[in-house]
Design an enzyme around this catalytic site. Structure first.
Site, PDB file in Angstrom:
ATOM      1  CE  LYS A 179      -1.727   2.993   2.694  1.00  0.00           C
ATOM      2  NZ  LYS A 179      -1.777   4.150   1.782  1.00  0.00           N
ATOM      3  N   GLY A 232       7.342   5.411   7.599  1.00  0.00           N
ATOM      4  CA  GLY A 232       6.474   6.582   7.695  1.00  0.00           C
ATOM      5  C   GLY A 232       6.683   7.295   9.013  1.00  0.00           C
ATOM      6  CB  SER A 233       4.703   9.921  10.583  1.00  0.00           C
ATOM      7  OG  SER A 233       3.437   9.300  10.563  1.00  0.00           O
ATOM      8  CD  GLU A 252      13.966   1.471   8.483  1.00  0.00           C
ATOM      9  OE1 GLU A 252      14.429   2.506   8.987  1.00  0.00           O
ATOM     10  OE2 GLU A 252      14.620   0.425   8.376  1.00  0.00           O
ATOM     11  CG  LEU A 253       8.954   4.735  12.930  1.00  0.00           C
ATOM     12  CD1 LEU A 253       8.499   4.609  14.374  1.00  0.00           C
ATOM     13  CD2 LEU A 253       7.774   4.603  11.986  1.00  0.00           C
ATOM     14  CB  CYS A 286      13.597   9.636   7.358  1.00  0.00           C
ATOM     15  SG  CYS A 286      14.436   8.535   6.240  1.00  0.00           S
ATOM     16  CD  GLU A 380      10.537  13.399  10.714  1.00  0.00           C
ATOM     17  OE1 GLU A 380       9.441  12.962  11.076  1.00  0.00           O
ATOM     18  OE2 GLU A 380      11.277  12.809   9.896  1.00  0.00           O
TER      19      GLU A 380
HETATM   20  P1  NAP Z   1       2.715   8.713   7.118  1.00  0.00           P
HETATM   21  O1  NAP Z   1       1.684   9.755   7.162  1.00  0.00           O
HETATM   22  O2  NAP Z   1       3.027   7.983   8.382  1.00  0.00           O
HETATM   23  O3  NAP Z   1       2.239   7.673   5.980  1.00  0.00           O
HETATM   24  C1  NAP Z   1       3.024   6.570   5.615  1.00  0.00           C
HETATM   25  C2  NAP Z   1       2.130   5.470   5.066  1.00  0.00           C
HETATM   26  O4  NAP Z   1       1.307   4.953   6.128  1.00  0.00           O
HETATM   27  C3  NAP Z   1       1.160   5.949   3.991  1.00  0.00           C
HETATM   28  O5  NAP Z   1       1.023   4.939   3.027  1.00  0.00           O
HETATM   29  C4  NAP Z   1      -0.133   6.136   4.779  1.00  0.00           C
HETATM   30  O6  NAP Z   1      -1.289   6.100   3.991  1.00  0.00           O
HETATM   31  C5  NAP Z   1      -0.056   4.948   5.723  1.00  0.00           C
HETATM   32  N1  NAP Z   1      -0.910   5.040   6.910  1.00  0.00           N
HETATM   33  C6  NAP Z   1      -1.411   6.146   7.495  1.00  0.00           C
HETATM   34  N2  NAP Z   1      -2.157   5.805   8.577  1.00  0.00           N
HETATM   35  C7  NAP Z   1      -2.126   4.459   8.666  1.00  0.00           C
HETATM   36  C8  NAP Z   1      -2.693   3.507   9.555  1.00  0.00           C
HETATM   37  N3  NAP Z   1      -3.444   3.870  10.596  1.00  0.00           N
HETATM   38  N4  NAP Z   1      -2.464   2.190   9.356  1.00  0.00           N
HETATM   39  C9  NAP Z   1      -1.686   1.783   8.321  1.00  0.00           C
HETATM   40  N5  NAP Z   1      -1.120   2.643   7.430  1.00  0.00           N
HETATM   41  C10 NAP Z   1      -1.327   3.957   7.608  1.00  0.00           C
HETATM   42  O7  NAP Z   1       4.107   9.259   6.577  1.00  0.00           O
HETATM   43  P2  NAP Z   1       4.415  10.243   5.354  1.00  0.00           P
HETATM   44  O8  NAP Z   1       3.910  11.594   5.710  1.00  0.00           O
HETATM   45  O9  NAP Z   1       3.998   9.619   4.077  1.00  0.00           O
HETATM   46  O10 NAP Z   1       6.014  10.233   5.391  1.00  0.00           O
HETATM   47  C11 NAP Z   1       6.744  11.057   6.222  1.00  0.00           C
HETATM   48  C12 NAP Z   1       7.303  10.339   7.429  1.00  0.00           C
HETATM   49  O11 NAP Z   1       7.992   9.165   7.030  1.00  0.00           O
HETATM   50  C13 NAP Z   1       8.326  11.180   8.183  1.00  0.00           C
HETATM   51  O12 NAP Z   1       8.115  11.064   9.566  1.00  0.00           O
HETATM   52  C14 NAP Z   1       9.655  10.541   7.781  1.00  0.00           C
HETATM   53  O13 NAP Z   1      10.707  10.738   8.681  1.00  0.00           O
HETATM   54  C15 NAP Z   1       9.271   9.108   7.673  1.00  0.00           C
HETATM   55  N6  NAP Z   1      10.229   8.377   6.829  1.00  0.00           N
HETATM   56  C16 NAP Z   1      11.093   7.492   7.417  1.00  0.00           C
HETATM   57  C17 NAP Z   1      12.039   6.817   6.649  1.00  0.00           C
HETATM   58  C18 NAP Z   1      13.002   5.832   7.253  1.00  0.00           C
HETATM   59  O14 NAP Z   1      13.557   5.034   6.498  1.00  0.00           O
HETATM   60  N7  NAP Z   1      13.237   5.829   8.554  1.00  0.00           N
HETATM   61  C19 NAP Z   1      12.100   7.066   5.281  1.00  0.00           C
HETATM   62  C20 NAP Z   1      11.203   7.978   4.718  1.00  0.00           C
HETATM   63  C21 NAP Z   1      10.264   8.619   5.503  1.00  0.00           C
HETATM   64  P3  NAP Z   1      -1.911   7.465   3.366  1.00  0.00           P
HETATM   65  O15 NAP Z   1      -0.904   7.972   2.410  1.00  0.00           O
HETATM   66  O16 NAP Z   1      -3.158   7.022   2.737  1.00  0.00           O
HETATM   67  O17 NAP Z   1      -2.111   8.390   4.532  1.00  0.00           O
END
Ligand code: NAP
Length: 477
Positions: A179, A232-233, A252-253, A286, A380
């Site tokens: 997804k 993700g976050s 991976e946050l 990130c 962040e």
């Molecule tokens: P996000 O809002 O957490 O979304 C990530 C993914 O999770 C999306 O596909 C989202 O779907 C899905 N999601 C949201 N709520 C969910 C739930 N309750 N259950 C299951 N899946 C759910 O993150 P983002 O804004 O796309 O990305 C930014 C974040 O990612 C930042 O915090 C960044 O630091 C982190 N990040 C970490 C790494 C690493 O390798 N450590 C790399 C890149 C990014 P929708 O799109 O439909 O909301």
């Protein structure tokens, strides 16, 4: 630029399917709709999981040389289509062309590494007679794929962060339901077409698109899913680990990444690298450089050179070949960054450059006079926003960098090996870069965070460790 708008489909059980509603995907710079993607219904998600579950017994027994060939072919095809895919990334994520094409090159490598690792799923022998109870027995372990992997990915690397789950997952013999982020699903769907073209059997890889809170949650909570691999976050990561139950989970946050610049640093190398690390992909990485700790002896010179180089960045249309900084993912995120800067200024910070916004374009911004408790330092930022903190004492700077709820990666510029190792010893993070910033990553190194930055590691071989189970075999001759 030729119009790109296209009706996309979801990949379920080897077939491209539609669903009852669709989601428009927009060009993040122009606002134009560039694709319509079906939103997966509960029934579609159910069918995707069923397909992955049904394909597992046969795909997991596909010989390693065949899995190698499929993944190698995927890498070759990605390379062949690199310009087309970079254009897709550029438009759906708003990522500057030079970084979009760079992401495709990394995606090619991630699949190449995955192909190679498909041939290296080793176990090892265990000296059973180390225990009296094991005398006379022969023991070894095998690595077996876990089953169905639910891969959930963010918007900021629509290809390579998908590749980091799909490549290792398929290399190890797992089947996958992906997804991708709702704002950037097109590149992932294109990757699905490429995997099919590369010969992946039906059901081994499925794509569903839709809101995380419904589609994502249905994947996370389904008992047929054996592993959730999420990037993700942190708040979503915490929800996932609570909802997943007894499954393997990799998270991976985020991070508020820091880098220290000591007086013995090579500024000719450090300055341009810090500028790139703060502002590439509009700071939406990130491991973007967010907190810069600069020793007071060099702070005036470093800051002047850093601001001069930042002022030269080209901000605007990400499709321009010389663009450095494109838009943020949406206007709400750019407004959030603007509000964080205003809040910091009201608390005493100074804006050295930037702070201005046009729609979703947030100009590269550098702050000084910051304090560790300001939001721009302790949370962040995920925006083109760098804060410079001037320090007197090296050990105190290391303590300040380490004083964070996050622990993904950090950097230090120094020519003194003792200082470098002091930082390695004191900083609790997944990676420490010496004479580089927090942003350095290549795709085969272990990568992941401690503390609130996550659980587990990626980097192809390390992701495979987390996507396989150990099966111990003991023979009593
Ligand atoms: P996000 O809002 O957490 O979304 C990530 C993914 O999770 C999306 O596909 C989202 O779907 C899905 N999601 C949201 N709520 C969910 C739930 N309750 N259950 C299951 N899946 C759910 O993150 P983002 O804004 O796309 O990305 C930014 C974040 O990612 C930042 O915090 C960044 O630091 C982190 N990040 C970490 C790494 C690493 O390798 N450590 C790399 C890149 C990014 P929708 O799109 O439909 O909301």
């Amino acid at each position: 630029m030729e119009p790109m708008q296209k009706s996309y489909k979801l990949l379920v059980a080897g077939k491209w399917i539609e669903d009852s509603s669709t989601l428009p995907v927009i060009d993040k710079y122009t606002g134009e709709v560039i694709g319509n993607v079906p939103v997966a219904s509960r029934d579609t998600v159910e069918r995707a999981i069923s397909a992955a579950h049904g394909a597992f017994p046969s795909y997991s027994r596909t010989p390693a040389h065949k899995r190698f060939r499929i993944l190698e072919r995927t890498a070759q095809l990605l390379d062949t289509y690199q310009e087309e895919i970079a254009t897709l990334i550029c438009r759906e994520a708003g990522k500057a062309w030079k970084y979009s094409i760079g992401e495709v090159a990394r995606g090619v490598e991630t699949f190449q590494f995955s192909a190679e690792e498909a041939k290296r799923l080793h176990g090892e022998t265990v000296p059973m007679d180390a225990s009296a109870a094991g005398e006379g027995r022969i023991g070894f372990y095998l690595r077996s794929p876990v089953g169905v992997v639910a891969a959930i990915t963010p918007f900021n690397f629509p290809l390579n962060l998908v590749a980091h789950k799909v490549g290792p997952g398929l290399a190890a013999g797992n089947t996958i339901v992906l997804k991708p982020a709702s704002t950037t699903p097109l590149t992932a769907i294109r990757l699905g077409e490429i995997l099919v073209e590369a010969g992946l059997p039906p059901g081994a890889f499925n794509i569903v698109v839709g809101p995380g809170a419904s589609v994502g949650d249905w994947l996370v909570t389904d008992p047929r899913v054996s592993k959730v691999s999420f990037t993700g976050s942190p708040p979503v990561g915490e929800t996932i680990i609570r909802r997943a139950g007894l499954k393997k989970v990799t998270l991976e946050l985020g991070n508020n990444s820091g880098t220290i610049i000591e007086p013995d640093a090579n500024l000719d190398a450090a300055v341009p690298r810090c500028v790139m690390s703060g502002f590439a992909n509009s700071g939406q990485v990130c491991i973007s450089l967010q907190r810069l700790f600069v020793h007071q002896a060099i702070a005036p010179e470093f800051t002047r050179r850093f601001i001069d180089a930042t002022a030269k960045l080209k901000v605007g249309n990400p499709l321009d070949k010389d663009c450095d900084v494109g838009p943020m993912i949406d206007e709400a995120e750019a407004k959030r960054a603007e509000a964080w800067v205003s809040e910091a200024v009201s608390e005493g910070a100074r804006v050295l450059i930037g702070g201005n916004r046009e729609g979703s374009l947030f100009y590269p911004t550098v702050l000084s006079n910051v304090r560790p408790d300001m939001k721009v330092m302790c949370a962040e930022a995920f925006a083109p926003l760098v804060s410079i903190y001037t320090y007197e004492n090296f050990e105190a700077a290391v303590r300040m960098l380490e004083d964070s709820p996050y622990g993904l990666q950090a950097g230090i510029y120094t020519s003194d090996i003792r200082k470098a190792f002091y930082a390695v010893d004191q900083i609790n993070a997944g990676g420490i870069m010496i004479n580089d910033t927090s942003i350095f990553r290549v795709d085969h190194m272990p990568y992941g965070g401690n503390k609130m930055s996550g659980l587990g590691r990626e980097g192809v071989r390390f992701a495979i460790d987390e996507m396989t189970n150990i099966k111990m075999v003991v023979i009593k001759p």
